[in-house]
Design an enzyme around this catalytic site. Structure first.
Site, PDB file in Angstrom:
ATOM      1  N   ASP A 170       0.818  -1.211   0.000  1.00 56.82           N
ATOM      2  CA  ASP A 170       0.000   0.000   0.000  1.00 56.82           C
ATOM      3  C   ASP A 170       0.856   1.268   0.000  1.00 56.82           C
ATOM      4  OD1 ASP A 170      -2.128  -1.834   0.386  1.00 56.82           O
ATOM      5  OD2 ASP A 170      -1.850  -1.718   2.547  1.00 56.82           O
ATOM      6  N   ASN A 197     -15.075   2.929   7.222  1.00 53.45           N
ATOM      7  CA  ASN A 197     -13.890   2.534   7.973  1.00 53.45           C
ATOM      8  C   ASN A 197     -12.941   3.727   8.007  1.00 53.45           C
ATOM      9  OD1 ASN A 197     -14.278  -0.176   8.716  1.00 53.45           O
ATOM     10  ND2 ASN A 197     -13.729  -0.883   6.663  1.00 53.45           N
ATOM     11  N   ASP A 209      -6.959   4.040   5.530  1.00 52.31           N
ATOM     12  CA  ASP A 209      -6.472   4.392   4.185  1.00 52.31           C
ATOM     13  C   ASP A 209      -6.531   5.894   3.919  1.00 52.31           C
ATOM     14  OD1 ASP A 209      -6.241   1.694   3.982  1.00 52.31           O
ATOM     15  OD2 ASP A 209      -7.602   1.447   2.289  1.00 52.31           O
ATOM     16  N   TYR A 244     -13.999  -0.424   1.813  1.00 51.03           N
ATOM     17  CA  TYR A 244     -15.160  -1.303   1.954  1.00 51.03           C
ATOM     18  C   TYR A 244     -16.242  -0.581   2.778  1.00 51.03           C
ATOM     19  CZ  TYR A 244     -12.316  -5.266   0.272  1.00 51.03           C
ATOM     20  OH  TYR A 244     -11.537  -6.120  -0.480  1.00 51.03           O
ATOM     21  N   HIS A 286     -20.560  -2.199   1.906  1.00 51.80           N
ATOM     22  CA  HIS A 286     -19.397  -3.090   1.919  1.00 51.80           C
ATOM     23  C   HIS A 286     -18.826  -3.374   0.533  1.00 51.80           C
ATOM     24  CE1 HIS A 286     -20.130  -3.859   6.200  1.00 51.80           C
ATOM     25  NE2 HIS A 286     -21.417  -3.965   5.870  1.00 51.80           N
ATOM     26  N   ARG A 314     -16.369  -3.583  -2.369  1.00 48.80           N
ATOM     27  CA  ARG A 314     -14.928  -3.783  -2.188  1.00 48.80           C
ATOM     28  C   ARG A 314     -14.113  -2.813  -3.045  1.00 48.80           C
ATOM     29  NH1 ARG A 314     -15.009 -10.298  -2.170  1.00 48.80           N
ATOM     30  NH2 ARG A 314     -16.994  -9.966  -3.246  1.00 48.80           N
ATOM     31  N   GLU A 321     -11.173   0.458  -2.172  1.00 50.02           N
ATOM     32  CA  GLU A 321     -10.382   1.012  -1.081  1.00 50.02           C
ATOM     33  C   GLU A 321      -9.155   1.733  -1.619  1.00 50.02           C
ATOM     34  OE1 GLU A 321      -9.247  -2.313   1.311  1.00 50.02           O
ATOM     35  OE2 GLU A 321      -7.763  -3.051  -0.108  1.00 50.02           O
ATOM     36  N   HIS A 338      -3.520  -0.474  -4.676  1.00 47.98           N
ATOM     37  CA  HIS A 338      -3.319   0.519  -3.624  1.00 47.98           C
ATOM     38  C   HIS A 338      -2.229   1.498  -4.057  1.00 47.98           C
ATOM     39  CE1 HIS A 338      -4.545   1.304   0.650  1.00 47.98           C
ATOM     40  NE2 HIS A 338      -3.782   2.329   0.314  1.00 47.98           N
TER      41      HIS A 338
END
Length: 864
Positions: A63, A190, A193, A211, A242, A244, A246, A339
């Site tokens: 990442d 969340n 990141d 997510y 949720h 996916r 990110e 990422h």
């Protein structure tokens, strides 16, 4: 055929002498040939490689988020890892984990970030971001998510005067999950990141999320680095339920007037289809659109991949350029690249995409990669097909662009499947033929418009370095209105027949460096050539720019004759010309070598008996194991038709000493071969494909005196097979696991344990380890045993382990070569006293013969 033999000095010397005469005759038959031949040199010249042949140094930072500080580009990522580079090619690791001694960016992770650890019960950090604020200091945005005892995430901030730290914690920015009043993971984010950026008006922003409830953006205080008050979670950008997606990262391009939001879709594992996508907006806080015109704030998405696949411009997913006929066979390919972060060089205006990726055939091992970004005529970024190599912008001649190209199609599906290259031809008349058809045309500014199967793509031409083919190639990268990207990379196939050159044979000595420079083909003095090793012993390398061949033989190589083949090709993208150099390399050891070689193609003359009473060639078991087994071992079967010894695993473990009396550990006694406790040895085993391994199952090679004192190496299974080595004493393992994930055992596994010059070394499928803690408890022990093992500590599901080959190489104390012969091999790469290696020769012309140089211990190739 199984064999147990001793290689005498005279016999092998005679063999090498015959080889020498044969090769010399062949060389003379070729005449002078097309190429010059350089003499052997004892030291590599300190030449800098030409600027147009790049070199790389790789690091692992999951990442990676990029920041430029001074002349260095830094990347910060998960687990506290970081690295820097001045050229985006050669990277230096700064930190690898949050643990002390790596070094970490927090001196005392457990105490300094105790609030994060208490909230999430986490033992590491996730994707970090670092930015330099107005006060000149560096602000480190750390974070983590965990589902331990509830769904929780935490983001905090730390500061340092220097970019590498150490960082001082400033405390919490935000937290989310179980325990936060009213938190709903389907709509609330969340808090992980983070990625910070300045907009064109100088305001500071942070985008974040992964997510859960989706991707958000907050305006930040440029002085404190904290969010401005009254924003809550901030402004919603996309995602939720949720879905996916990110790793958000936003950057503004003043030339196009857009803010670009980069994201990763899918799961990050090697088989989970991670891929990079991009959206754009005229405002930092959105709304963001894709090439189809979708307002992502309004897009309805959910956990299922099918709901997010249609959205965004897909920069890259899984891909592999397959070699075409006439190209080098190597083909790596990327798995789950993502990422990413991007940066624009303010001096050149060039854009770079920086991300981590896994690789085809390398499991979960990952490294940082940098690819250049270009913007097409509609202002969308497209990604260079090959990693950045320091190239400057070059304008391709129109006449050179047509030709055969390997085509990658990055379709929108999220899948672990790899997109292999297709072969197409850009015809001079503007047609596209081959495995996809259509038409193409060159547009102003090195741009391309290409139509394939009725779909129109807009992009750019570029000249890039194909690292697998070791040449500069013409490329194109483009995308469609549906957000599908295509790449083209011109094949590296010479239109002229390959030119071959047989070079004189050479010799190497175990324990000493072997090095010499290959000649450069005669031809255009302005041509630059790359050198690539096609065939040679394990561990040999060739410097692509200088043509220096470098190798250090191990004991396993002693007594072997290897064929070395090097491809030499000019690097110009418009006229590849290929040469192949070949020579034979004989390897010596100073002393006589004993060998055991078992290949299981036929029944051996003796040894342990398998279930049917066939002799296996293995003569002993590790003491303390197999005591409960009958003479006809029910766990072992010699399968001569497959050339394999099949061993069944049992529920047993060296750790704790459980079940070893019923486990078969076939091997040999080193003492029976003349080992006295102090010599060098190398034990190697090749396993057939390993299938069905479960948690904590272990397969490999052991060396030890008994079940209570041994060292072993091979694989252990946690989430996936891992590289593994450990020492075991009295049913306790220590100094274990050396390389972690990334081992692919589906095609078998090779393991070596060696003791050379008093140092123990381990290798599993080419990955080597020299342990800090040596197995000192085995030093001086003459009664050593070596063999293979397979254990299933946590389950009763027996597996079949196929052993393809087993060998022991043992150096005795009996001289094989004289001191003068050894000296000639080291300095001249030849054993015979002929030519410049003759006793009376004076190759450095300092009026001192080789005989005098040998007696005085001076260098015969360097005038005194």
């Amino acid at each position: 055929m199984s064999s147990l033999s001793s290689l005498g000095g005279e016999e092998l010397r005679s063999q090498f002498s015959r080889l020498s005469r044969t090769l010399s005759s062949a060389s003379l038959a070729l005449g002078c040939g097309l190429l010059g031949l350089s003499g052997f040199v004892s030291q590599v010249d300190a030449k800098q490689p030409p600027q147009d042949i790049p070199t790389y140094s790789n690091v692992s930072v999951h990442d990676p988020s990029v920041i430029k500080a001074g002349d260095r580009y830094y990347v910060f990522g998960s687990h506290g890892a970081s690295a820097w580079s001045e050229d985006l090619l050669n990277w230096t690791q700064v930190a690898s984990t949050v643990n002390a001694g790596n070094p970490p960016h927090f001196d005392t992770f457990q105490s300094e970030l105790s609030e994060l650890i208490d909230w999430t019960a986490a033992g590491t950090l996730w994707a970090a971001d670092v930015i330099q604020l107005e006060d000149g200091r560096f602000y480190y945005y750390y974070n983590v998510w965990t589902d331990y005892e509830g769904y929780r995430s935490y983001m905090g901030l730390a500061v340092a005067d220097e970019i590498e730290g150490p960082y001082t914690d400033l405390g919490e920015i935000m937290r989310a999950g179980t325990g936060v009043p009213g938190f709903n993971p389907s709509v609330d984010p969340n808090t992980i990141d983070p990625a910070l950026f300045y907009d064109e008006e100088g305001r500071l922003w942070m985008t974040y999320g992964s997510y859960s409830g989706g991707i958000y953006i907050l305006e930040m205080d440029p002085v404190s680095g904290m969010p401005l008050d009254g924003q809550g979670w901030g402004t919603f950008l996309m995602g939720g339920d949720h879905a996916r997606m990110e790793g958000p990262f936003i950057e503004y391009n003043p030339e196009t007037g857009y803010y670009y939001l980069f994201l990763s879709f899918g799961g990050l594992g090697a088989a989970d289809g991670y891929n990079m996508r991009v959206f754009r907006s005229e405002n930092p806080d959105g709304p963001y659109y894709d090439p189809q015109g979708t307002n992502m704030t309004e897009a309805e998405v959910e956990w299922d991949f099918s709901t997010i696949e249609p959205h965004g411009l897909k920069l890259a997913g899984n891909w592999q350029f397959l070699p075409e006929e006439g190209e080098l066979a190597e083909s790596t390919g990327y798995l789950s690249p993502g990422h990413n972060s991007v940066i624009r060089d303010p001096d050149t205006g060039n854009w770079y995409n920086i991300f981590h990726t896994r690789f085809v055939g390398r499991g979960e091992a990952h490294e940082v990669r940098v690819h250049e970004l270009y913007f097409n005529e509609e202002g969308w970024p497209v990604m260079a097909p090959h990693r950045y190599a320091g190239e400057e912008t070059a304008h391709e001649r129109r006449s050179d662009v047509p030709g055969d190209y390997k085509l990658i199609l990055h379709e929108k599906e999220i899948s672990g499947a790899v997109s292999p290259s297709l072969l197409i031809t850009l015809q001079p008349n503007g047609k596209v033929t081959g495995e996809a058809s259509g038409k193409w045309k060159r547009r102003p500014g090195d741009r391309i418009e290409i139509e394939l199967e009725g779909e129109r793509y807009l992009g750019v031409f570029s000249t890039e370095w194909d690292d697998e083919q070791a040449a500069w190639v013409y490329c194109f990268s483009a995308h469609s209105d549906q957000g599908v990207s295509i790449w083209g990379s011109k094949t590296v196939v010479s239109e002229r027949p390959t030119e071959y050159q047989l070079l004189q044979e050479r010799s190497a000595l175990f324990g000493y460096d072997f090095s010499f420079q290959l000649p450069q083909p005669k031809g255009n003095p302005h041509s630059v050539y790359s050198y690539t090793l096609e065939e040679g012993p394990t561990g040999m390398s060739v410097d692509r720019a200088t043509g220096y061949v470098n190798w250090r033989p191990t004991l396993t190589d002693a007594g072997q004759v290897y064929t070395v083949t090097v491809r030499v090709m000019n690097t110009a993208p418009d006229n590849p010309i290929e040469y192949l150099y070949t020579f034979d390399l004989a390897t010596y050891a100073p002393t006589t070598v004993e060998r055991v070689s078992l290949d299981f193609d036929s029944e051996a003359a003796g040894g342990l008996l398998d279930v049917d009473g066939a002799a296996t060639g293995f003569t002993h078991r590790l003491p303390g194991t197999g005591g409960d087994l009958p003479e006809l071992d029910p766990l072992v079967e010699l399968d001569t038709s497959a050339g394999a010894l099949k061993v069944q695993t049992t529920t047993s473990d060296f750790f704790g000493g459980a079940g070893l009396a019923g486990a078969s550990m076939p091997g040999v006694s080193l003492a029976g071969l003349g080992f006295g406790g102090e010599g060098d040895f190398a034990i190697s085993v090749s396993f057939l494909p390993l299938v069905g391994l479960e948690l904590i199952d272990q397969v490999g090679l052991y060396v030890g005196t008994s079940k209570d004192a041994l060292t072993r190496a091979g694989t252990i299974v946690f989430a996936a097979p891992e590289y593994f080595a450990t020492h075991s004493q009295n049913a306790v393992d220590h100094s274990g696991r050396f390389a972690g994930f990334g081992l692919d055992v589906s095609d078998g596994m090779d393991v070596t344990i060696a003791r050379e010059n008093g140092q123990w070394g381990y290798a599993v499928d080419g990955v080597s380890w020299a342990p800090t803690t040596q197995p000192g408890f085995l030093e001086g022990e003459a009664d050593l045993y070596a063999g293979v093992f397979g254990i299933t500590p946590l389950n009763g599901n027996s597996k079949t382990i196929g052993v393809d080959a087993f060998s022991v190489v043992l150096a005795t104390d009996q001289p094989w070569l004289s001191a003068f012969e050894q000296w000639r091999v080291i300095h001249f790469a030849q054993l015979e006293a002929t030519g410049i290696a003759a006793n009376g020769a004076d190759p450095d012309k300092d009026k001192r013969t080789n005989e005098q140089e040998f007696e005085d211990g001076t260098d015969p190739l360097l005038a005194d």
